[in-house]
Design an enzyme around this catalytic site. Sequence first.
Site, PDB file in Angstrom:
ATOM      1  N   HIS A  85      -3.399   7.297   1.761  1.00 20.05           N
ATOM      2  CA  HIS A  85      -3.751   5.964   1.278  1.00 20.05           C
ATOM      3  C   HIS A  85      -5.148   5.636   1.788  1.00 20.05           C
ATOM      4  O   HIS A  85      -5.449   5.825   2.971  1.00 20.05           O
ATOM      5  CB  HIS A  85      -2.738   4.940   1.784  1.00 20.05           C
ATOM      6  N   ASN A 132      -9.974  -0.223  -0.682  1.00 23.35           N
ATOM      7  CA  ASN A 132      -8.516  -0.149  -0.576  1.00 23.35           C
ATOM      8  C   ASN A 132      -7.923  -0.740  -1.854  1.00 23.35           C
ATOM      9  O   ASN A 132      -8.002  -1.944  -2.079  1.00 23.35           O
ATOM     10  CB  ASN A 132      -8.053  -0.926   0.655  1.00 23.35           C
ATOM     11  N   CYS A 179       0.807  -1.222   0.000  1.00 24.40           N
ATOM     12  CA  CYS A 179       0.000   0.000   0.000  1.00 24.40           C
ATOM     13  C   CYS A 179       0.841   1.273   0.000  1.00 24.40           C
ATOM     14  O   CYS A 179       0.340   2.344  -0.360  1.00 24.40           O
ATOM     15  CB  CYS A 179      -0.947  -0.003   1.188  1.00 24.40           C
TER      16      CYS A 179
END
Length: 323
Positions: A250, A280, A114
């Site tokens: 993020h 996500n 990520c």
Amino acid sequence: MPLRSVILGCGAYLPARVLTNEDLTRIVETSDEWIVERTGIKSRHIAADGENTSDLAEAAARAALAHAGVAAEEVDLIVLATATPDQTFPATATKVQARLGITRGAAFDVQAVCSGFVYALAIADNFIKAGQARTALVIGAETFSRILDWTDRTTCVLFGDGAGAVVLRAEEGEGTADRGILSTHLHSDGRHHDLLYVDGGPSTTQTVGHLRMKGQEVFKHAVVNLAHVVEEALAANGLSPADISWLVPHQANRRIIESTARKLKLDGSRVVLTVDHHGNTSAASIPLALCEAVHDGRVQRGDIVLLEAMGGGFTWGAALVRW
């Protein structure tokens, strides 16, 4: 005057298929209320059969080049962040390079999950500052739907597929007043690799494996690590949270994002939030969110934009940009 990386344009691509929380109730034991309360996610995009990470990356790259007004042949560096490459090798970046008709410069992948886009941005920025590249494509692209255990409701509800990209160009600049990437800050701590990982790989199981996560532990580390790296980025530039025009985090979880904003005393209206409709998307989440805020007019020329992320490893980082 020293060289600096200026973001000339950005592009995004999301697969056509949208998977809603209601759809997920027919796959695993869950509910819209349960997912929204814990994550803020309402829907996510899922790549079609035969639609690979390189396809998403190529589409985002073409959109970024068009937005920047830059021809593909001007690009002399491609850094692609992904944890879900088309193949173990060659690098997915080289596939994108070939499809864009680029035959010079370097193209390679970066794997920091990520945090991948921030890592890729830092690498490209340093290539440019060192004079080793002039025009760079930085891409975050993922097909996380391919590594999810669709029987595990604690993870399969969280992730989606997509890609985002930016075009960097070397320009002269210094200080915080000039446009461009002001600084990047990267960290990792491998002691926590078993809190967020995939249980497969070519040298261990010879399989792709599935994503596994200890969510509460990841949350605790994320809140602390992100606050520290944001403070580090601001201090390095002599800035305070009040100077931030936009926080583009993020998009992991609404609670993590809101916690980071509170620590910075940032009003929610200055936080770009897309987790509700993207989920996500790992390395793609920051460029997807950034691109949305640029194209809808929120991010304006001269704004100070703070990017931050944490991912498996653990890896985490931040970048401060004068738009």
